[in-house]
Design a protein around this motif. Structure first.
Motif, PDB file in Angstrom:
ATOM      1  N   PHE A  63       0.828  -1.212   0.000  1.00 15.12           N
ATOM      2  CA  PHE A  63       0.000   0.000   0.000  1.00 15.12           C
ATOM      3  C   PHE A  63       0.864   1.264   0.000  1.00 15.12           C
ATOM      4  CE2 PHE A  63      -2.008   3.382   2.522  1.00 15.12           C
ATOM      5  CZ  PHE A  63      -3.105   3.654   1.727  1.00 15.12           C
ATOM      6  N   LEU A  64       1.886   1.298   0.863  1.00 14.05           N
ATOM      7  CA  LEU A  64       2.744   2.478   0.950  1.00 14.05           C
ATOM      8  C   LEU A  64       3.567   2.661  -0.317  1.00 14.05           C
ATOM      9  CD1 LEU A  64       4.008   2.241   4.649  1.00 14.05           C
ATOM     10  CD2 LEU A  64       2.358   3.873   3.694  1.00 14.05           C
ATOM     11  N   ALA A  65       4.026   1.555  -0.930  1.00  7.05           N
ATOM     12  CA  ALA A  65       4.781   1.657  -2.180  1.00  7.05           C
ATOM     13  C   ALA A  65       3.913   2.240  -3.280  1.00  7.05           C
ATOM     14  CB  ALA A  65       5.303   0.285  -2.582  1.00  7.05           C
ATOM     15  N   LEU A  66       2.645   1.849  -3.313  1.00  6.95           N
ATOM     16  CA  LEU A  66       1.720   2.397  -4.305  1.00  6.95           C
ATOM     17  C   LEU A  66       1.406   3.859  -4.008  1.00  6.95           C
ATOM     18  CD1 LEU A  66      -0.169   1.866  -6.726  1.00  6.95           C
ATOM     19  CD2 LEU A  66      -1.929   1.186  -5.086  1.00  6.95           C
ATOM     20  N   LYS A  67       1.226   4.164  -2.730  1.00  2.76           N
ATOM     21  CA  LYS A  67       0.892   5.529  -2.325  1.00  2.76           C
ATOM     22  C   LYS A  67       2.028   6.501  -2.650  1.00  2.76           C
ATOM     23  CE  LYS A  67      -0.539   8.188   1.767  1.00  2.76           C
ATOM     24  NZ  LYS A  67      -0.806   8.095   3.239  1.00  2.76           N
ATOM     25  N   LYS A  68       3.277   6.043  -2.521  1.00  2.00           N
ATOM     26  CA  LYS A  68       4.448   6.913  -2.734  1.00  2.00           C
ATOM     27  C   LYS A  68       5.094   6.703  -4.107  1.00  2.00           C
ATOM     28  CE  LYS A  68       5.625   6.901   2.208  1.00  2.00           C
ATOM     29  NZ  LYS A  68       6.699   6.676   3.220  1.00  2.00           N
ATOM     30  N   ARG A  69       4.337   6.143  -5.042  1.00  2.00           N
ATOM     31  CA  ARG A  69       4.913   5.779  -6.335  1.00  2.00           C
ATOM     32  C   ARG A  69       5.477   6.967  -7.099  1.00  2.00           C
ATOM     33  NH1 ARG A  69      -0.539   5.713  -6.519  1.00  2.00           N
ATOM     34  NH2 ARG A  69      -1.622   6.894  -8.162  1.00  2.00           N
ATOM     35  N   ASN A  70       4.994   8.177  -6.810  1.00  2.00           N
ATOM     36  CA  ASN A  70       5.464   9.355  -7.539  1.00  2.00           C
ATOM     37  C   ASN A  70       6.685  10.009  -6.888  1.00  2.00           C
ATOM     38  OD1 ASN A  70       3.414   9.174  -9.506  1.00  2.00           O
ATOM     39  ND2 ASN A  70       1.963  10.245  -8.162  1.00  2.00           N
ATOM     40  N   GLN A  71       7.095   9.530  -5.727  1.00  2.00           N
ATOM     41  CA  GLN A  71       8.266  10.095  -5.061  1.00  2.00           C
ATOM     42  C   GLN A  71       9.548   9.563  -5.700  1.00  2.00           C
ATOM     43  OE1 GLN A  71       8.390  10.205  -0.816  1.00  2.00           O
ATOM     44  NE2 GLN A  71       6.163  10.310  -0.572  1.00  2.00           N
ATOM     45  N   SER A  72      10.607  10.360  -5.608  1.00  2.00           N
ATOM     46  CA  SER A  72      11.892   9.983  -6.194  1.00  2.00           C
ATOM     47  C   SER A  72      12.665   9.089  -5.239  1.00  2.00           C
ATOM     48  CB  SER A  72      12.721  11.236  -6.504  1.00  2.00           C
ATOM     49  OG  SER A  72      12.023  12.085  -7.397  1.00  2.00           O
ATOM     50  N   ASP A 104      10.888  -0.219  -2.648  1.00  2.00           N
ATOM     51  CA  ASP A 104      11.714   0.610  -1.765  1.00  2.00           C
ATOM     52  C   ASP A 104      11.010   1.909  -1.384  1.00  2.00           C
ATOM     53  OD1 ASP A 104      13.610  -1.311  -1.961  1.00  2.00           O
ATOM     54  OD2 ASP A 104      15.005  -0.169  -3.203  1.00  2.00           O
ATOM     55  N   LYS A 105      10.096   2.338  -2.235  1.00  2.00           N
ATOM     56  CA  LYS A 105       9.417   3.605  -1.958  1.00  2.00           C
ATOM     57  C   LYS A 105       8.589   3.551  -0.684  1.00  2.00           C
ATOM     58  CE  LYS A 105       9.450   5.397  -6.646  1.00  2.00           C
ATOM     59  NZ  LYS A 105       8.720   6.116  -7.710  1.00  2.00           N
ATOM     60  N   ALA A 106       8.231   2.333  -0.260  1.00  2.00           N
ATOM     61  CA  ALA A 106       7.497   2.218   1.005  1.00  2.00           C
ATOM     62  C   ALA A 106       8.361   2.634   2.186  1.00  2.00           C
ATOM     63  CB  ALA A 106       7.015   0.784   1.195  1.00  2.00           C
ATOM     64  N   ALA A 107       9.699   2.597   2.013  1.00  3.56           N
ATOM     65  CA  ALA A 107      10.622   2.949   3.099  1.00  3.56           C
ATOM     66  C   ALA A 107      11.217   4.347   2.931  1.00  3.56           C
ATOM     67  CB  ALA A 107      11.747   1.918   3.174  1.00  3.56           C
ATOM     68  N   ILE A 108      10.694   5.136   2.002  1.00  2.00           N
ATOM     69  CA  ILE A 108      11.178   6.512   1.825  1.00  2.00           C
ATOM     70  C   ILE A 108      10.647   7.381   2.954  1.00  2.00           C
ATOM     71  CG2 ILE A 108      11.066   8.563   0.375  1.00  2.00           C
ATOM     72  CD1 ILE A 108      11.020   6.757  -2.056  1.00  2.00           C
ATOM     73  N   ILE A 109      11.551   8.062   3.629  1.00  2.00           N
ATOM     74  CA  ILE A 109      11.172   8.933   4.737  1.00  2.00           C
ATOM     75  C   ILE A 109      10.694  10.264   4.186  1.00  2.00           C
ATOM     76  CG2 ILE A 109      11.962  10.032   6.866  1.00  2.00           C
ATOM     77  CD1 ILE A 109      14.163   7.903   7.004  1.00  2.00           C
ATOM     78  N   ILE A 126       2.959   5.226   8.212  1.00  2.00           N
ATOM     79  CA  ILE A 126       3.433   6.239   7.272  1.00  2.00           C
ATOM     80  C   ILE A 126       4.614   5.737   6.461  1.00  2.00           C
ATOM     81  CG2 ILE A 126       4.397   8.572   7.074  1.00  2.00           C
ATOM     82  CD1 ILE A 126       2.900   9.321   9.596  1.00  2.00           C
ATOM     83  N   VAL A 127       5.495   4.967   7.081  1.00  2.00           N
ATOM     84  CA  VAL A 127       6.690   4.494   6.398  1.00  2.00           C
ATOM     85  C   VAL A 127       7.072   3.110   6.933  1.00  2.00           C
ATOM     86  CG1 VAL A 127       8.209   5.660   8.064  1.00  2.00           C
ATOM     87  CG2 VAL A 127       9.082   5.053   5.782  1.00  2.00           C
ATOM     88  N   SER A 128       7.483   2.218   6.034  1.00  3.10           N
ATOM     89  CA  SER A 128       7.946   0.889   6.417  1.00  3.10           C
ATOM     90  C   SER A 128       9.458   0.911   6.622  1.00  3.10           C
ATOM     91  CB  SER A 128       7.589  -0.135   5.340  1.00  3.10           C
ATOM     92  OG  SER A 128       6.198  -0.244   5.170  1.00  3.10           O
TER      93      SER A 128
END
Length: 594
Positions: free
Chosen positions: A265-274, A300-305, A319-321
């Motif tokens: 879920f978090l990886a999909l939610k943050k898919r637009n982050q670099s 990896d985007k699920a673990a982006i702070i 919020i973050v894995s």
């Protein structure tokens, strides 16, 4: 008095608190051990008696008493068995997340008992069956098929049993092993014997079901056969409850399915982050428990702070894995290619409970004056499994160790591959036997011996001895350490999908051939063509398996983190992890190249 604590620093299996039925730390001299494990084992023994006694002979009841077509009957049986194994995932989730193993097994056993009681009623109440049909009308397809109303109670009974059986199957072995403390050398050795006796126990239950219960169903009455199963399950529930003061209970720690869902879920939610400039900038990278890999990098985007990078944000798993959680999900995803190629083995295996039993019902089954029930021929499948399991342990594995210099003898993937080969050859043998049986029955009006079916029973049984152990070992060894319970459910799901795929293939074949291959009267059908189709699919599946197996990277074992926390040792560990990550990255790139 010896107490089992709940800290578990030395063993991940002790992460949850171990308590007695009052919620206190357990007294090892008064709880657990063989007494508690034996009482728990009775639940799985009874479940196996019920399920095997039903599944191995159900198709003959559907065709012979309810006048349902062979294809539709096979679909009903395979859907039932598929659902039962698939619900193992639900049972495991409920036990891990909320209920605990004891409560889940107790509820599941009670539900199973209720289901078998309903099945007894469904097969004994006269209004639940259509009018009897003689041989002449049966040959001319003039029998009245059971209506939806008559099938309603049968379906309710079967899927109630599936719900309960799934809960038992996914938790009873874990609950039994909880009765032994793996930090105690004596109890750890006893637990190894528990698993051996567990497998032996369910095998004995299976043999009793296909020999004794099937005979009672065919010669005394369905109601008596299923009634005995129901009584066995009720007794098992009573015994399980009586043993409550002697059990050790491990508190539920939450389901790993939650971690998987959250990372996705978090990886999909943050898919637009670099992506960060370096993986070390990902959340909790410095405390990772497994090597970082480049495979499935999108996760990896699920673990982006987030930009604010606040400490409370780093610790908020909503919020973050963490990098460890992300890598664990990657490890699970890495299992899926092999998982997909294991399904067809169980599709072939499912024929042993459907069309093979139907074949036996119209073949010569007399030994002297005794007529062997068609469903009892499944005993040869179980005997073959036990035989090859013993041969593997005593002969094949020691010999393989000398040749491969591998402690396991052969790897889990090699075991699976051998099982797939056996299953494919089994369908070739089944096709040849069925072609000969049909031609002799039509041209000479002679029934050949049902013992010719031992060809497919023997080959499929030998295949299961390799494939079952190989798949179970693969999913447990290659899964993340904290997801061992879920990996058992993943293994069970291959079995369930195999039965569902069998139902799908039967439906497609029945539609495409306009019911010419799979008919209630096998002499007028072409079952051998169906077996040839499964053999061809098995061969293609084996080729795909070889591709996936050659690309699979076995899980790397990490050094144990030092308890004393010396900087020198921790630095050495970090260097070793980085070296392993580089190797994993190189292997990943190499596998990606054509």
């Amino acid at each position: 008095m010896v107490l089992v604590g709940s800290n578990g620093e030395k063993d991940s299996s002790n992460d949850g608190a171990v308590v007695d039925f009052r919620g206190n730390l357990v007294d090892k001299s008064k709880t657990g051990g063989w007494l508690a494990a034996g009482l728990i084992l009775g639940s799985e023994l009874s479940e196996r008696i019920c399920v095997m006694g039903i599944s191995m002979n159900l198709v003959t009841y559907l065709v012979g008493d309810l006048h349902i077509s062979a294809a539709k009957s096979a679909t009903i049986v395979t859907n039932f068995l598929g659902t039962l194994n698939l619900l193992g995932l639900l049972g495991g989730f409920l036990a891990d997340a909320k209920l605990g193993r004891y409560l889940t097994v107790t509820l599941a056993a009670s539900i199973t008992a209720m289901g078998v009681i309903l099945l007894t009623l469904a097969t004994t109440i006269p209004s639940m069956k259509p009018p009897p049909c003689d041989d002449y009308r049966r040959e001319h397809h003039e029998c009245i098929e059971a209506t939806g109303r008559q099938l309603a109670l049968l379906y309710a009974a079967l899927y109630t049993i599936a719900l309960g059986g799934g809960g038992i199957k996914s938790n009873v072995s874990g609950f039994g092993s909880d009765q032994f403390d793996v930090t105690d050398p004596k109890e750890e050795k006893a637990m190894i014997f528990f698993f051996n006796r567990f497998y032996f126990g369910i095998s004995i239950g299976s043999l009793f079901a296909v020999i004794v219960l099937v005979y009672i169903q065919d010669n005394v009455g369905r109601g008596w056969g299923y009634g005995i199963s129901a009584g066995t399950m009720v007794i098992a529930v009573a015994v399980l409850l009586c043993g409550t003061p002697w059990y050790r209970f491990r508190k539920p720690q939450g389901s790993p399915l939650t971690i998987i869902w959250r990372v996705l879920f978090l990886a999909l939610k943050k898919r637009n982050q670099s992506y960060p400039s370096h993986p070390s900038l990902l959340n909790d990278y410095e405390n990772r428990k497994v090597p970082y890999t480049q495979r499935f990098k999108c996760l990896d985007k699920a673990a982006i702070i987030d930009d604010n990078g606040a400490a409370n944000t780093k610790n908020n798993l909503r919020i973050v894995s963490t990098v460890t959680q992300v890598e664990e999900v990657k490890m699970v995803l890495k299992l899926l290619p092999i998982w997909s190629t294991c399904i067809l083995f169980w599709t072939i295996y499912s024929q042993m409970t459907t069309f093979t039993v139907e074949q036996a019902s119209i073949m010569h089954r007399k030994v002297g004056s005794f007529v062997i029930p068609a469903g009892s021929f499944s005993a040869f499948l179980i005997i073959t499994i036990l035989l090859f399991t013993s041969i593997n342990e005593k002969v094949f594995v020691p010999l393989a160790r000398k040749i491969t210099h591998n402690v396991q003898g052969i790897t889990s993937l090699q075991r699976i591959g051998i099982g797939l080969i056996f299953s494919t050859v089994a369908m070739v043998g089944a096709a040849i036997v069925e072609k000969e049986r049909r031609e002799i029955a039509i041209e000479k009006e002679v029934k050949i011996s049902a013992f010719w079916l031992l060809v497919q029973f023997f080959l499929v049984g030998a295949g299961e001895a390799f494939a079952y152990v190989g798949q179970l070992e693969f999913f447990i060894r290659e899964a993340p350490d904290r997801m061992k319970s879920m990996s058992t459910g993943l293994f069970l799901s291959t079995i369930s999908m195999g039965f569902f795929v069998s139902s799908l293939i039967v439906s497609i074949v029945d539609h495409v051939t306009k019911k010419s291959w799979l008919r209630s009267n096998l002499n007028k059908g072409k079952l051998n063509n169906f077996y040839w189709l499964l053999a061809a699919l098995g061969f293609l599946n084996f080729l795909v398996f070889l591709i996936f197996a050659s690309r699979h990277q076995y899980k790397m074992q990490l050094p144990i983190e030092p308890e004393s926390g010396e900087k020198e040792l921790k630095s050495m560990k970090d260097e070793m992890m980085e070296d392993m990550e580089k190797k994993a990255s190189i292997q990943s790139v190499g596998n990606a190249e054509p």
